[in-house]
Design a protein around this motif. Sequence first.
Motif, PDB file in Angstrom:
ATOM      1  N   ILE A 177     -28.921 -11.309  12.663  1.00  0.00           N
ATOM      2  CA  ILE A 177     -29.614 -11.939  13.787  1.00  0.00           C
ATOM      3  C   ILE A 177     -30.710 -12.849  13.239  1.00  0.00           C
ATOM      4  O   ILE A 177     -31.786 -12.395  12.837  1.00  0.00           O
ATOM      5  CB  ILE A 177     -30.217 -10.876  14.727  1.00  0.00           C
ATOM      6  N   TYR A 178     -30.419 -14.139  13.185  1.00  0.00           N
ATOM      7  CA  TYR A 178     -31.386 -15.120  12.705  1.00  0.00           C
ATOM      8  C   TYR A 178     -31.479 -16.247  13.731  1.00  0.00           C
ATOM      9  O   TYR A 178     -30.566 -16.469  14.524  1.00  0.00           O
ATOM     10  CB  TYR A 178     -30.949 -15.714  11.352  1.00  0.00           C
ATOM     11  N   HIS A 179     -32.580 -16.980  13.703  1.00  0.00           N
ATOM     12  CA  HIS A 179     -32.710 -18.150  14.559  1.00  0.00           C
ATOM     13  C   HIS A 179     -32.893 -19.377  13.676  1.00  0.00           C
ATOM     14  O   HIS A 179     -33.278 -19.278  12.512  1.00  0.00           O
ATOM     15  CB  HIS A 179     -33.914 -17.992  15.505  1.00  0.00           C
ATOM     16  N   ASN A 180     -32.580 -20.541  14.234  1.00  0.00           N
ATOM     17  CA  ASN A 180     -32.767 -21.809  13.526  1.00  0.00           C
ATOM     18  C   ASN A 180     -32.052 -21.797  12.174  1.00  0.00           C
ATOM     19  O   ASN A 180     -32.676 -21.774  11.108  1.00  0.00           O
ATOM     20  CB  ASN A 180     -34.266 -22.087  13.332  1.00  0.00           C
ATOM     21  N   THR A 181     -30.729 -21.803  12.198  1.00  0.00           N
ATOM     22  CA  THR A 181     -29.923 -21.750  10.976  1.00  0.00           C
ATOM     23  C   THR A 181     -28.987 -22.958  10.869  1.00  0.00           C
ATOM     24  O   THR A 181     -28.618 -23.580  11.866  1.00  0.00           O
ATOM     25  CB  THR A 181     -29.070 -20.474  10.915  1.00  0.00           C
ATOM     26  N   THR A 182     -28.619 -23.262   9.659  1.00  0.00           N
ATOM     27  CA  THR A 182     -27.642 -24.321   9.373  1.00  0.00           C
ATOM     28  C   THR A 182     -26.692 -23.812   8.297  1.00  0.00           C
ATOM     29  O   THR A 182     -27.130 -23.211   7.314  1.00  0.00           O
ATOM     30  CB  THR A 182     -28.337 -25.602   8.864  1.00  0.00           C
ATOM     31  N   ILE A 183     -25.401 -24.054   8.485  1.00  0.00           N
ATOM     32  CA  ILE A 183     -24.399 -23.671   7.492  1.00  0.00           C
ATOM     33  C   ILE A 183     -23.830 -24.939   6.874  1.00  0.00           C
ATOM     34  O   ILE A 183     -23.334 -25.823   7.589  1.00  0.00           O
ATOM     35  CB  ILE A 183     -23.255 -22.852   8.130  1.00  0.00           C
ATOM     36  N   LEU A 184     -23.906 -25.054   5.557  1.00  0.00           N
ATOM     37  CA  LEU A 184     -23.375 -26.216   4.843  1.00  0.00           C
ATOM     38  C   LEU A 184     -22.237 -25.747   3.931  1.00  0.00           C
ATOM     39  O   LEU A 184     -22.475 -25.182   2.873  1.00  0.00           O
ATOM     40  CB  LEU A 184     -24.486 -26.876   4.015  1.00  0.00           C
ATOM     41  N   ASN A 185     -21.009 -25.960   4.363  1.00  0.00           N
ATOM     42  CA  ASN A 185     -19.867 -25.502   3.569  1.00  0.00           C
ATOM     43  C   ASN A 185     -18.954 -26.644   3.113  1.00  0.00           C
ATOM     44  O   ASN A 185     -17.836 -26.408   2.677  1.00  0.00           O
ATOM     45  CB  ASN A 185     -19.063 -24.446   4.331  1.00  0.00           C
ATOM     46  N   ALA A 186     -19.445 -27.890   3.231  1.00  0.00           N
ATOM     47  CA  ALA A 186     -18.637 -29.025   2.792  1.00  0.00           C
ATOM     48  C   ALA A 186     -19.406 -29.858   1.776  1.00  0.00           C
ATOM     49  O   ALA A 186     -19.292 -31.068   1.724  1.00  0.00           O
ATOM     50  CB  ALA A 186     -18.242 -29.883   3.994  1.00  0.00           C
ATOM     51  N   ILE A 187     -20.201 -29.172   0.952  1.00  0.00           N
ATOM     52  CA  ILE A 187     -21.067 -29.893   0.009  1.00  0.00           C
ATOM     53  C   ILE A 187     -20.509 -29.859  -1.410  1.00  0.00           C
ATOM     54  O   ILE A 187     -19.718 -28.981  -1.768  1.00  0.00           O
ATOM     55  CB  ILE A 187     -22.498 -29.330   0.024  1.00  0.00           C
ATOM     56  N   GLY A 188     -20.956 -30.812  -2.218  1.00  0.00           N
ATOM     57  CA  GLY A 188     -20.568 -30.869  -3.619  1.00  0.00           C
ATOM     58  C   GLY A 188     -21.754 -30.535  -4.519  1.00  0.00           C
ATOM     59  O   GLY A 188     -22.822 -30.137  -4.049  1.00  0.00           O
ATOM     60  N   PRO A 189     -21.610 -30.709  -5.832  1.00  0.00           N
ATOM     61  CA  PRO A 189     -22.687 -30.401  -6.779  1.00  0.00           C
ATOM     62  C   PRO A 189     -23.971 -31.183  -6.536  1.00  0.00           C
ATOM     63  O   PRO A 189     -25.066 -30.652  -6.763  1.00  0.00           O
ATOM     64  CB  PRO A 189     -22.073 -30.764  -8.134  1.00  0.00           C
ATOM     65  N   CYS A 190     -23.888 -32.424  -6.075  1.00  0.00           N
ATOM     66  CA  CYS A 190     -25.098 -33.216  -5.835  1.00  0.00           C
ATOM     67  C   CYS A 190     -25.935 -32.603  -4.717  1.00  0.00           C
ATOM     68  O   CYS A 190     -27.162 -32.501  -4.819  1.00  0.00           O
ATOM     69  CB  CYS A 190     -24.731 -34.654  -5.482  1.00  0.00           C
ATOM     70  N   GLU A 191     -25.256 -32.191  -3.642  1.00  0.00           N
ATOM     71  CA  GLU A 191     -25.950 -31.559  -2.528  1.00  0.00           C
ATOM     72  C   GLU A 191     -26.521 -30.207  -2.931  1.00  0.00           C
ATOM     73  O   GLU A 191     -27.624 -29.827  -2.509  1.00  0.00           O
ATOM     74  CB  GLU A 191     -24.997 -31.394  -1.338  1.00  0.00           C
ATOM     75  N   PHE A 192     -25.789 -29.479  -3.748  1.00  0.00           N
ATOM     76  CA  PHE A 192     -26.240 -28.178  -4.247  1.00  0.00           C
ATOM     77  C   PHE A 192     -27.565 -28.325  -4.991  1.00  0.00           C
ATOM     78  O   PHE A 192     -28.527 -27.588  -4.744  1.00  0.00           O
ATOM     79  CB  PHE A 192     -25.159 -27.595  -5.164  1.00  0.00           C
ATOM     80  N   VAL A 193     -27.639 -29.285  -5.895  1.00  0.00           N
ATOM     81  CA  VAL A 193     -28.865 -29.512  -6.675  1.00  0.00           C
ATOM     82  C   VAL A 193     -30.014 -29.919  -5.753  1.00  0.00           C
ATOM     83  O   VAL A 193     -31.144 -29.439  -5.893  1.00  0.00           O
ATOM     84  CB  VAL A 193     -28.625 -30.591  -7.760  1.00  0.00           C
ATOM     85  N   TYR A 194     -29.722 -30.788  -4.798  1.00  0.00           N
ATOM     86  CA  TYR A 194     -30.749 -31.230  -3.845  1.00  0.00           C
ATOM     87  C   TYR A 194     -31.315 -30.054  -3.059  1.00  0.00           C
ATOM     88  O   TYR A 194     -32.545 -29.946  -2.873  1.00  0.00           O
ATOM     89  CB  TYR A 194     -30.147 -32.261  -2.879  1.00  0.00           C
ATOM     90  N   LEU A 195     -30.455 -29.179  -2.582  1.00  0.00           N
ATOM     91  CA  LEU A 195     -30.891 -28.056  -1.745  1.00  0.00           C
ATOM     92  C   LEU A 195     -31.806 -27.101  -2.507  1.00  0.00           C
ATOM     93  O   LEU A 195     -32.800 -26.607  -1.972  1.00  0.00           O
ATOM     94  CB  LEU A 195     -29.683 -27.313  -1.187  1.00  0.00           C
ATOM     95  N   PHE A 196     -31.501 -26.822  -3.761  1.00  0.00           N
ATOM     96  CA  PHE A 196     -32.366 -25.959  -4.570  1.00  0.00           C
ATOM     97  C   PHE A 196     -33.677 -26.676  -4.904  1.00  0.00           C
ATOM     98  O   PHE A 196     -34.739 -26.052  -4.944  1.00  0.00           O
ATOM     99  CB  PHE A 196     -31.658 -25.522  -5.852  1.00  0.00           C
ATOM    100  N   ARG A 197     -33.588 -27.951  -5.138  1.00  0.00           N
ATOM    101  CA  ARG A 197     -34.777 -28.729  -5.507  1.00  0.00           C
ATOM    102  C   ARG A 197     -35.814 -28.740  -4.380  1.00  0.00           C
ATOM    103  O   ARG A 197     -37.023 -28.781  -4.635  1.00  0.00           O
ATOM    104  CB  ARG A 197     -34.343 -30.161  -5.844  1.00  0.00           C
ATOM    105  N   ASN A 198     -35.362 -28.705  -3.135  1.00  0.00           N
ATOM    106  CA  ASN A 198     -36.258 -28.871  -1.994  1.00  0.00           C
ATOM    107  C   ASN A 198     -36.491 -27.614  -1.170  1.00  0.00           C
ATOM    108  O   ASN A 198     -37.219 -27.659  -0.177  1.00  0.00           O
ATOM    109  CB  ASN A 198     -35.718 -29.988  -1.093  1.00  0.00           C
ATOM    110  N   ALA A 199     -35.888 -26.491  -1.569  1.00  0.00           N
ATOM    111  CA  ALA A 199     -36.071 -25.236  -0.823  1.00  0.00           C
ATOM    112  C   ALA A 199     -37.487 -24.699  -1.005  1.00  0.00           C
ATOM    113  O   ALA A 199     -38.135 -24.941  -2.023  1.00  0.00           O
ATOM    114  CB  ALA A 199     -35.053 -24.203  -1.298  1.00  0.00           C
TER     115      ALA A 199
END
Length: 380
Positions: free
Chosen positions: A266-288
């Motif tokens: 049970i969470y609110h305000n969520t996003t699921i990203l399952n169509a990403i590649g390595p560039c998006e992966f690096v970006y997401l960790f960089r900005n989390a």
Amino acid sequence: MKIAILTIHRITNYGSALQTYALQDFIEKNIKDSDCTILDYRFPNSYHWKERYRRMSFLKKYRNKLHRIRESLSYSTVVRKTRFKRFWHEYLHLSQPYNSQKSILGLNPRDYDIYILGSDQVWNTKTLCGDSIFLFSYLSEHEKCFSYASSFGQTSLPEGYASLFKKELSKFRAIGVREEKAVDILTSLGYKDKTKLVCDPTLLLDAMGYCCIAKKSSCKIDEDYILVYCLDYAFCPYPAIKNVISVLQKKYNHKVVFIGKEVSGIYHNTTILNAIGPCEFVYLFRNAKIVVTSSFHGTAFSIINRKPFVSIAPREGDSRISDFLTHIGLKGNLIYNDQNDFDIKENPYTNEVELKITTYINDSRNFLVSNINKLRNEKI
């Protein structure tokens, strides 16, 4: 000087793609006159499918095939594969493709001066099915080769494989491995003196080393978020991971971004990203703002970017995450998958931890560079 790297790079796995890139990039920037090529040996190929299916029951074969068909027809799978293919061809210096064991046997060993067996679970007998190509079985004892951060992904070598590994590893000039358990396995095979514990290739680069990749990300998030990267193929991260996410979202009230799939809860305000590649992966960790993960490479990229994080690991079996965090003094950021209580530190990167991380990485870099230079000057 021509250097060939053999590793697992052609699967849609973020860690596999990025550790390949990092090893190649570090060598080319730190070894004078080096020309790196990734041997484009495709895993899995017919050998692996044949060995896997031979061990499966009829029902498991049917379910496996059905799952693969369903996955291949998914829109997100198609987009993810397209982004991975773009990354492979843009960032990796690939050889001609080798689609089978037989095809790579036709490679002329003298085409390269040095052969490096790279990281990831290249010695996992369960998934690789004892594929001797990942032991350089096609090279003679006269060729110059060593391993860097290779992993068994297991705490012991299954019965029947000891003789294969003992024979093929005899030609390796040095053996760099990623986990303490791997050191134990190689010691039992008689290779203690030429075995060295080194860091995963992704850690050879700092956060700035991934800037060019992060800039190519197709996704941008303009608000604070908790990043969740949950893998469950090696072990089950439940129930701990659900509890961690719930507690952290209540504490920080941030958006929760899931890579790949959502962790039920049970969470609110969520996003699921399952169509990403390595560039998006690096970006997401960089900005989390905070990371929750049950992945080894999720843990590695949390540390590369110096993010507060919680890693989930099993008490027994797969020791990759626990070995890594213990070695660099961040065991406090680990919780076991059956654990309920935990404590996240806003800044776990104390001076003592930073010293351990720096020492670990510098020792690993020295191992890699010194072995390449040593083999460069070795006369056969």
